[in-house]
Write an enzyme that holds these catalytic residues in place. Structure first.
Site, mmCIF file in Angstrom:
data_model
loop_
_atom_site.group_PDB
_atom_site.id
_atom_site.type_symbol
_atom_site.label_atom_id
_atom_site.label_comp_id
_atom_site.label_asym_id
_atom_site.label_seq_id
_atom_site.Cartn_x
_atom_site.Cartn_y
_atom_site.Cartn_z
ATOM 1 N N GLU A 81 -0.188 -1.286 5.614
ATOM 2 C CA GLU A 81 1.016 -0.814 6.677
ATOM 3 C C GLU A 81 0.530 0.725 6.862
ATOM 4 O OE1 GLU A 81 4.902 1.128 7.856
ATOM 5 O OE2 GLU A 81 3.569 1.562 6.100
ATOM 6 N N ASP B 293 0.794 -1.125 0.071
ATOM 7 C CA ASP B 293 0.095 -0.065 0.065
ATOM 8 C C ASP B 293 0.800 1.165 -0.225
ATOM 9 O OD1 ASP B 293 0.765 -0.687 2.667
ATOM 10 O OD2 ASP B 293 -0.976 0.803 3.490
#
Length: 411
Positions: free
Chosen positions: A162, A97
């Site tokens: 994350e 991400d």
């Protein structure tokens, strides 16, 4: 070292393919729902397809359910390269991400289209965390292409979520699957310094706090008839920031070496100038030295909130948005000594261990009892406009990761 030189030279020749993978990943925005994104699935699927073309064959997916994204899942991908010894594995963990690009006017190019400028590549995610991801891929690819079996089984782990807390990434994996062994070597290439000489072994305790102040709304010409929530909130924000002087111990492992309690985000209250707001909301980002607990800090915050209630006649609501406490990885842990040896043998650099105020996926691993370290060679362009990755750093880091896979004692 002579046998490993073949691996090292092979990695140095993969620059064009590395840029190709970075370009692919950069083109697929993979943002969390909290950032108005649709998750990481498209990016994960593109990565898996690319890896299959390179010759990787062992894939496992561990999908965390999330109804907020169109696919209903947040993917976590494990790629395995069998080693001579499976009793402990070498894990390289990166996240798929990214954060939003922010103000597009501050970008000199399209953030979702990789731009090459000499030895730099520019685009959202190229450093955070695609530099670490790509380095891990091509470190492992060298063993496949050269038909060399690594000393220990290699596990490449590409996690979701994350950037906004890891609930659908490493925390989901730790809570629902038994992937790791206590003796495993776990490296997170998601933070570092421009020379690649610091190994992060500890993180400050984290407290994200939402503060809601309830007053009484009134016309701005009659403050005597209301209770100005904005003034009370501003006073409280300054008092909470001043707690940095209360929690004043220092630890030179960290930079800065003290606890930070910073007012950050501020929500809008009323839309017009001539109304005194009845409610006001702000947020605190607190990075606390491990010598203090989150509970200790919260007790002092509650004392200050009560003082504000008494002074202004308002009500203060304290909502913990996120908090985390994690032990440090011992500086003499095997993962630290192995990585230090690899860096010194491959690039001749002496390392030092540090702590950071930021949060990484290493913290949940440490909380679960696994020794993990964070390391990379980078300029720390994460979350900035015109984010870039220096290709030499990527190649150098890939060679160090490959040395871990090869076995530092065999170098």
């Amino acid at each position: 070292m002579s046998n490993f030189l073949t691996v090292k030279d092979f990695i140095a020749q993969q620059k064009d393919k590395m840029i190709e993978l970075e370009r692919l990943l950069c083109s697929i925005p993979a943002m969390a729902p909290e950032s108005d994104g649709d998750g990481e699935l498209k990016k994960c699927e593109a990565l898996e397809a690319y890896l299959k073309k390179l010759g990787f064959t062992q894939f496992e997916r561990f999908d965390a359910p999330d109804t907020r994204v169109s696919s209903g899942i947040r993917p976590n991908l494990v790629v395995t390269i069998p080693g001579k010894d499976d009793s402990k594995r070498v894990w390289i963990m990166a996240h798929t991400d990214v954060v939003p690009p922010g103000e597009l006017a501050k970008w000199e190019s399209d953030p979702w289209v990789l731009k090459q400028d000499g030895d730099k590549i520019i685009g959202r995610g190229v450093e955070d965390n695609q530099q670490g991801l790509t380095g891990a891929v091509f470190a492992a690819y060298a063993f496949l292409a050269l038909k060399i079996q690594p000393a220990h089984t290699v596990k490449l782990l590409f996690v979701a979520d994350e950037e906004v807390g890891s609930r659908y990434g490493v925390i989901y994996l730790l809570n629902n699957h038994q992937l790791f062994k206590p003796q495993d070597i776990i490296v997170v290439p998601d933070g570092g310094d421009p020379s690649g000489e610091t190994i992060e072994v500890a993180e400050k305790n984290l407290l994200w706090l939402k503060v809601v102040v309830h007053g009484v709304q009134t016309h701005a010409s009659r403050p005597d008839l209301g209770k100005n929530a904005h003034i009370a909130a501003a006073d409280l924000a300054l008092r909470l920031n001043a707690l940095e002087k209360v929690f004043s111990k220092q630890d030179n492992l960290f930079e800065p070496p003290y606890s930070t309690l910073q007012p950050t985000k501020k929500e809008a209250n009323i839309p017009n100038i001539n109304t005194i707001p009845g409610d006001d909301v702000f947020y605190m980002d607190c990075r606390i030295l491990p010598c203090y607990t989150v509970a200790e800090v919260m007790e002092k915050i509650k004392v200050e909130a009560s003082a504000i209630e008494a002074k202004y006649g308002v009500q203060v609501e304290l909502i913990i948005d996120d908090s985390a406490e994690s032990p440090a990885t011992p500086v003499d842990a095997e993962v630290v000594t192995m990585l230090s040896k690899a860096i010194e043998k491959i690039h001749g650099k002496k390392t030092q261990t540090i702590g950071i105020g930021g949060g990484t996926v290493a913290a949940p691993l440490r909380q679960a009892g696994f020794n993990a370290v964070v390391w990379s060679t980078l300029d720390d362009m994460a979350h900035q406009p015109n984010e870039y990755c220096i290709m030499k750093n990527l190649i150098d880091d890939a060679q160090v990761l490959a040395a871990l896979m090869y076995g530092v004692d065999a170098l």
